[in-house]
Design a protein around this motif. Structure first.
Motif, short mmCIF file in Angstrom:
data_model
loop_
_atom_site.label_atom_id
_atom_site.label_comp_id
_atom_site.label_asym_id
_atom_site.label_seq_id
_atom_site.Cartn_x
_atom_site.Cartn_y
_atom_site.Cartn_z
N UNK A 250 0.81 -1.22 0.00
CA UNK A 250 0.00 0.00 0.00
C UNK A 250 0.85 1.27 0.00
N UNK A 251 2.16 1.12 -0.16
CA UNK A 251 3.00 2.28 -0.36
C UNK A 251 3.74 2.81 0.85
N UNK A 252 3.66 2.11 2.00
CA UNK A 252 4.46 2.56 3.15
C UNK A 252 5.91 2.12 2.96
N UNK A 253 6.83 2.99 3.38
CA UNK A 253 8.25 2.68 3.22
C UNK A 253 8.69 1.73 4.32
N UNK A 254 9.16 0.55 3.92
CA UNK A 254 9.75 -0.38 4.90
C UNK A 254 11.20 0.01 5.15
N UNK A 273 10.19 13.19 12.45
CA UNK A 273 8.90 13.53 13.07
C UNK A 273 7.80 13.68 12.03
N UNK A 274 7.78 12.74 11.10
CA UNK A 274 6.73 12.80 10.08
C UNK A 274 5.54 11.95 10.54
N UNK A 275 4.34 12.28 10.06
CA UNK A 275 3.16 11.59 10.58
C UNK A 275 3.02 10.13 10.14
N UNK A 276 3.64 9.73 9.04
CA UNK A 276 3.50 8.33 8.64
C UNK A 276 4.68 7.91 7.76
N UNK A 277 4.75 6.61 7.49
CA UNK A 277 5.81 6.10 6.61
C UNK A 277 5.34 6.03 5.16
N UNK A 278 4.15 6.52 4.91
CA UNK A 278 3.64 6.55 3.54
C UNK A 278 4.04 7.91 2.95
N UNK A 279 5.23 7.96 2.38
CA UNK A 279 5.72 9.27 1.91
C UNK A 279 6.49 9.15 0.60
N UNK A 280 6.55 10.27 -0.09
CA UNK A 280 7.42 10.41 -1.26
C UNK A 280 8.24 11.67 -1.02
N UNK A 281 9.24 11.93 -1.83
CA UNK A 281 10.07 13.10 -1.58
C UNK A 281 10.48 13.78 -2.88
N UNK A 282 10.90 15.03 -2.70
CA UNK A 282 11.38 15.82 -3.83
C UNK A 282 12.58 16.63 -3.35
N UNK A 283 13.67 16.56 -4.12
CA UNK A 283 14.86 17.33 -3.78
C UNK A 283 14.90 18.59 -4.64
N UNK A 284 15.16 19.72 -3.96
CA UNK A 284 15.21 20.97 -4.70
C UNK A 284 16.33 21.80 -4.11
N UNK A 285 17.51 21.76 -4.75
CA UNK A 285 18.67 22.45 -4.21
C UNK A 285 19.04 21.89 -2.86
N UNK A 286 19.05 22.75 -1.85
CA UNK A 286 19.43 22.32 -0.49
C UNK A 286 18.21 21.88 0.33
N UNK A 287 17.08 21.75 -0.32
CA UNK A 287 15.84 21.44 0.42
C UNK A 287 15.27 20.11 -0.03
#
Ligand SMILES: [Zn+2]
Ligand SMILES: [Zn+2]
Length: 339
Positions: A250-254, A273-287
């Motif tokens: 279901x997309x949670x990161x193991x 301190x994120x609310x769940x392990x169901x996440x994706x990410x985006x890198x933008x420069x230093x962020x």
């Protein structure tokens, strides 16, 4: 505040607030089994009859409360009182089930941290509970008395009822928001459970936790992950900062790799301190920006989904059967260890 100090505060907050929420609630099953369903009384026991010895973590002392009175303080602490009555009833049955597994009168182990108590009010150890004065103080003044009446009603109208599977009270785990699909227990913890099976949950989609964004600077990100990896990810020359995510169905990161080192999804969530392990990410420069879905471990009852179902006209029984596969809702008196 210095950077070192703010990082220390950050870690401390993560340990105090986030980590306990990740700890599975383990407790021993009562020794007794349910008798033949035909022999069960159709009468629901009064929770007023059963005494619960509660260690108040705020006062450092044990108080004794009738079970249902105790449960009012649990429901008030565990679920927003603005939720629909049927959702609060489902939460009351969940809380009663959890409590009965602890009660020594039913063969439970009590709270092993506080001898002489069946249960403590530390949410990270047993189950959250708050005194009436605290509940009334945290609710809007014009709604407080109505909320208390609603929670009392939720407890009274389900009095004596618990959830069982295979004749034993279930481990009635729950979470705030599933992000659209609950999880199989073995995909979050180690053990598979016949009643903790993932189900698609379209009922929590109106909550703010459906999707949230979390942004970190490179320094914040590296500092938070330091306890879990040997090198700063920002100095992971040539290696991708984040990659190799292994996900549940279901997309949670193991697991994922941070600067080439493997970190579990649960550790990663706790560190940031994120609310769940169901996440994706985006890198933008230093962020780096994470988009998360849901709040909590995702196993068992989805509280926001329970509220959504209740508002759509479902009963607390339908809600419980939806989130706990193949269970029964029965009176406590059916338990063999009942006294
Ligand atoms: Zn405890
Ligand atoms: Zn849900």
């Amino acid at each position: 505040m210095s950077k070192a100090l703010s990082m220390a505060v950050f870690f401390l907050t993560a340990i105090i607030i986030v980590f306990p929420a990740l700890i599975g609630r383990g407790c021993k099953m009562p020794a007794g089994a349910l008798p033949n369903p035909d022999q069960r009384s159709s009468q629901v026991d009064s929770g007023a009859e059963i005494k619960t010895r509660v260690f108040r973590s705020d006062l450092g002392e044990v108080i004794t409360l009738p079970l249902d009175e105790y449960l009012v303080g649990v429901v008030a602490a565990e679920m927003p009182a603005s939720f629909d009555l049927e959702a609060l009833k489902a939460q009351a049955v969940v809380a009663r089930t959890y409590t009965v597994r602890r009660l020594t009168a039913f063969g439970g182990q009590g709270c092993e941290r506080h001898p002489g108590a069946d249960i403590c009010s530390d949410f990270a150890h047993c189950q959250a509970w708050e005194p009436k004065e605290k509940s009334l103080g945290k609710w809007p003044a014009d709604k407080a008395q109505g909320y208390l009446r609603k929670i009392r009603r939720a407890v009274q109208e389900t009095s004596g009822l618990i959830i069982v599977s295979g004749g034993q009270p279930v481990d009635a785990v729950f979470h705030a928001h599933c992000g659209g699909h609950t999880e199989n227990s073995e995909d979050v913890w180690s053990a598979a459970s016949p009643y903790l099976r993932g189900v698609r949950c379209p009922y929590c989609k109106d909550s703010r936790w459906r999707e949230t964004k979390h942004e970190f600077s490179g320094a914040q990100f590296a500092g938070a992950l330091l306890p879990y990896i040997s090198a700063l990810p920002v100095s992971a020359a040539g290696r991708p900062l984040l990659d190799g995510a292994q996900r549940t169905a279901t997309g949670r990161v193991r697991f994922l790799r941070v600067g080439g080192e493997q970190v579990s999804g649960r550790e990663f969530r706790a560190a940031l301190e994120m609310p769940s392990t169901k996440f994706s990410w985006r890198l933008d420069g230093d962020t780096v920006t994470f988009t998360t879905r849901g709040f909590g471990h995702g196993v068992g009852l989805c509280q926001h989904g329970a509220d959504g179902q209740a508002r759509a006209g479902k009963s607390y029984r339908e809600i419980i059967h939806f989130y706990y596969t193949g269970v029964e809702i029965v009176p406590i008196s059916g338990l063999a260890a009942y006294k």
